[in-house]
Design a protein around this motif. Structure first.
Motif, PDB file in Angstrom:
ATOM      1  N   ASP A  29      36.348  38.270  46.284  1.00 36.72           N
ATOM      2  CA  ASP A  29      36.516  36.842  46.581  1.00 36.72           C
ATOM      3  C   ASP A  29      35.173  36.120  46.543  1.00 36.72           C
ATOM      4  N   LEU A  30      34.150  36.728  47.148  1.00 39.00           N
ATOM      5  CA  LEU A  30      32.824  36.105  47.175  1.00 39.00           C
ATOM      6  C   LEU A  30      32.222  36.009  45.778  1.00 39.00           C
ATOM      7  N   LEU A  31      32.389  37.054  44.982  1.00 40.28           N
ATOM      8  CA  LEU A  31      31.869  37.020  43.614  1.00 40.28           C
ATOM      9  C   LEU A  31      32.556  35.924  42.805  1.00 40.28           C
ATOM     10  N   TYR A  45      29.376  33.081  45.619  1.00 40.79           N
ATOM     11  CA  TYR A  45      28.600  33.233  46.854  1.00 40.79           C
ATOM     12  C   TYR A  45      27.152  33.601  46.587  1.00 40.79           C
ATOM     13  N   GLY A  46      26.930  34.497  45.669  1.00 37.65           N
ATOM     14  CA  GLY A  46      25.565  34.959  45.386  1.00 37.65           C
ATOM     15  C   GLY A  46      25.598  36.072  44.368  1.00 37.65           C
ATOM     16  N   ASN A  47      24.476  36.768  44.265  1.00 45.65           N
ATOM     17  CA  ASN A  47      24.440  37.876  43.312  1.00 45.65           C
ATOM     18  C   ASN A  47      25.098  39.109  43.933  1.00 45.65           C
ATOM     19  N   VAL A  75      26.180  39.945  47.933  1.00 45.22           N
ATOM     20  CA  VAL A  75      27.587  40.134  48.267  1.00 45.22           C
ATOM     21  C   VAL A  75      27.805  41.496  48.909  1.00 45.22           C
ATOM     22  N   ALA A  76      27.208  42.541  48.346  1.00 42.10           N
ATOM     23  CA  ALA A  76      27.367  43.897  48.899  1.00 42.10           C
ATOM     24  C   ALA A  76      26.934  43.937  50.363  1.00 42.10           C
ATOM     25  N   SER A 109      28.918  43.564  38.513  1.00 45.07           N
ATOM     26  CA  SER A 109      28.272  42.639  37.570  1.00 45.07           C
ATOM     27  C   SER A 109      29.232  42.205  36.474  1.00 45.07           C
ATOM     28  N   GLU A 110      29.985  43.168  35.932  1.00 44.50           N
ATOM     29  CA  GLU A 110      30.981  42.831  34.903  1.00 44.50           C
ATOM     30  C   GLU A 110      32.043  41.906  35.479  1.00 44.50           C
ATOM     31  N   TYR A 111      32.494  42.208  36.674  1.00 38.33           N
ATOM     32  CA  TYR A 111      33.512  41.400  37.344  1.00 38.33           C
ATOM     33  C   TYR A 111      32.987  39.972  37.535  1.00 38.33           C
ATOM     34  N   LEU A 112      31.737  39.856  37.948  1.00 33.42           N
ATOM     35  CA  LEU A 112      31.119  38.549  38.152  1.00 33.42           C
ATOM     36  C   LEU A 112      31.060  37.775  36.839  1.00 33.42           C
ATOM     37  N   ARG A 113      30.658  38.424  35.767  1.00 33.41           N
ATOM     38  CA  ARG A 113      30.590  37.746  34.449  1.00 33.41           C
ATOM     39  C   ARG A 113      31.985  37.293  34.007  1.00 33.41           C
ATOM     40  N   ARG A 114      32.978  38.143  34.194  1.00 38.32           N
ATOM     41  CA  ARG A 114      34.344  37.801  33.776  1.00 38.32           C
ATOM     42  C   ARG A 114      34.938  36.661  34.593  1.00 38.32           C
ATOM     43  N   SER A 115      34.538  36.551  35.840  1.00 35.63           N
ATOM     44  CA  SER A 115      35.142  35.540  36.715  1.00 35.63           C
ATOM     45  C   SER A 115      34.523  34.157  36.523  1.00 35.63           C
TER      46      SER A 115
END
Length: 91
Positions: A47-49, A53-55, A59-60, A84-90
């Motif tokens: 959710d945060l990614l 929210y941040g990098n 988030v971790a 990282s992949e999830y963040l790019r895709r979102s």
């Protein structure tokens, strides 16, 4: 977000012994207490990614993981992609 959260803390909060808590949680969710906490943390991280929210590191730590490698491994197991992949895709 409490990285020091222990199963005993949850048991105390709900007023059950560790074995009763484990039995009830397993019956309701199919997960052990540790799995339940990890799943909840990973869902919050996703959710945060998505929300920007941040990098990944921020988030971790924000969701209570102490180890970035364990966070990445757990995240990949649950979502089929690295954080990282999830963040790019979102985006």
């Amino acid at each position: 977000d409490d990285e020091d959260l222990q199963v005993e803390d949850l048991c105390r909060e709900v007023g059950l012994s560790r074995s009763q808590f484990h039995r009830k949680l397993k019956a309701l969710t199919g997960q052990s207490a540790g799995e339940f906490v990890r799943t909840h943390r990973l869902q919050r991280a996703a959710d945060l990614l998505r929300g920007g929210y941040g990098n990944v590191t921020e988030v971790a730590y924000a969701v209570g993981f102490r180890s970035l490698s364990y966070f990445a491994k757990s995240f990949r197991q649950q979502y089929g992609a690295s954080p990282s992949e999830y963040l790019r895709r979102s985006r």
